[in-house]
Structure formats: structure tokens, C-alpha cells
Write a protein that holds these residues in place. Structure first.
Motif, PDB file in Angstrom:
ATOM      1  N   ARG A  16      -9.143  -0.131  -2.789  1.00  0.00           N
ATOM      2  CA  ARG A  16      -8.847  -1.506  -2.397  1.00  0.00           C
ATOM      3  C   ARG A  16      -9.569  -2.499  -3.305  1.00  0.00           C
TER       4      ARG A  16
ATOM      5  N   HIS B 165       0.826  -1.204   0.000  1.00  0.00           N
ATOM      6  CA  HIS B 165       0.000   0.000   0.000  1.00  0.00           C
ATOM      7  C   HIS B 165       0.859   1.252   0.000  1.00  0.00           C
TER       8      HIS B 165
ATOM      9  N   SER C  65      -5.191   7.197   0.938  1.00  0.00           N
ATOM     10  CA  SER C  65      -4.502   5.919   1.068  1.00  0.00           C
ATOM     11  C   SER C  65      -5.038   4.926   0.054  1.00  0.00           C
ATOM     12  N   SER C  66      -4.192   3.973  -0.303  1.00  0.00           N
ATOM     13  CA  SER C  66      -4.643   2.899  -1.184  1.00  0.00           C
ATOM     14  C   SER C  66      -5.454   1.870  -0.417  1.00  0.00           C
ATOM     15  N   MET C  67      -5.601   2.052   0.894  1.00  0.00           N
ATOM     16  CA  MET C  67      -6.392   1.134   1.708  1.00  0.00           C
ATOM     17  C   MET C  67      -7.862   1.555   1.782  1.00  0.00           C
TER      18      MET C  67
ATOM     19  N   LYS D  68      -0.337  -1.521  -8.648  1.00  0.00           N
ATOM     20  CA  LYS D  68       0.022  -0.651  -7.535  1.00  0.00           C
ATOM     21  C   LYS D  68       0.438   0.743  -7.990  1.00  0.00           C
TER      22      LYS D  68
END
Length: 127
Positions: A71, A46, A64-66, A77
Motif C-alpha cells: 500500500r 486493489h 493482497s495489494s492492501m 497497479k
């Protein structure tokens, strides 16, 4: 502002080297309310971006990539990192921030870190 980054006895050499690079960079840059620091935190899976005002010690915006929409995305990525940069730029604009100081936290400016920076620039942040 004195910066200290803890290194334990068992820190891996690669991590210790990155922490030394991070400390060198933090000595030179600091974020203010008008020009906060855009901090990039990268893990193997992440990436997180935060706008930090160092004078007050607060986070003005983050992405965030979360997050749920990223997600569930099937993008790679690097594409997710670019999208995180665009998200943090949009949130910075909403917070009234146009210019930032880029803090890559000791990571090399390539791959996902560079993609995040490109996404933030495309979103309208100046650095």
C-alpha cells in the motif's frame, strides 16, 4: 458441486456478464488440498489472491495489494499485482503447495490478472 452466483434485479450488465463467465469457469475447476484454486479478486484499485481448498472450504494462503508494504509502495497497479503474485507463491510454498488451478473469476486474462499469474509463476507455482 453446484455453483450459483446471485444476480439482483439491478446488477449492471457488465457485472452480470462477468458473473456468468465466473459461473462457467467454476463449473469446470475445483481446488483440492494438493492442488488448490488460486482465486483472483480484482477491484478498480486493489487485487487479492487466495489459495482455496474447495473440499474443506478453507483458505490456505492469501496476499493482497492492501497489505502495508504494498500500500505504501509508489509502483503502478500492474507492478503491485505482480508483487502480490510473488507473495502468494512464497506463502503457498510455506504451506507446502507447489501446483495450483488458476481461477480468474470471470476477469479477462490481461493486465493485472496476467501480471499476478506471471508473478506467481516466477515465485515457483505451477499452473
Amino acid at each position: 458441486m453446484a455453483i450459483t452466483l446471485k444476480q439482483s434485479k439491478h446488477t449492471a450488465p457488465k457485472t452480470a456478464t462477468r458473473l456468468r463467465r465466473q459461473a462457467r469457469g467454476r463449473k469446470k475447476i475445483a481446488g483440492t488440498a494438493t492442488r488448490p484454486r488460486l482465486v483472483v479478486t480484482r477491484s478498480s484499485r486493489h487485487i487479492v489472491a487466495q489459495l482455496v481448498d474447495d473440499l474443506e472450504g478453507r483458505t490456505l494462503a492469501s496476499a493482497s495489494s492492501m497489505e502495508a508494504d504494498l500500500r505504501s509502495s509508489s509502483a503502478n497497479k500492474t507492478d503491485k499485482a505482480k508483487r502480490v503474485g510473488e507473495l502468494v507463491a512464497n506463502r503457498a510454498k510455506a504451506a507446502g503447495v507447489d501446483a495450483v488451478v488458476f481461477d480468474r473469476a470471470g476477469n479477462k486474462y490481461q493486465g493485472r490478472v496476467a501480471a499476478l499469474a506471471t508473478g506467481a509463476r516466477d515465485g515457483g507455482l505451477a499452473f
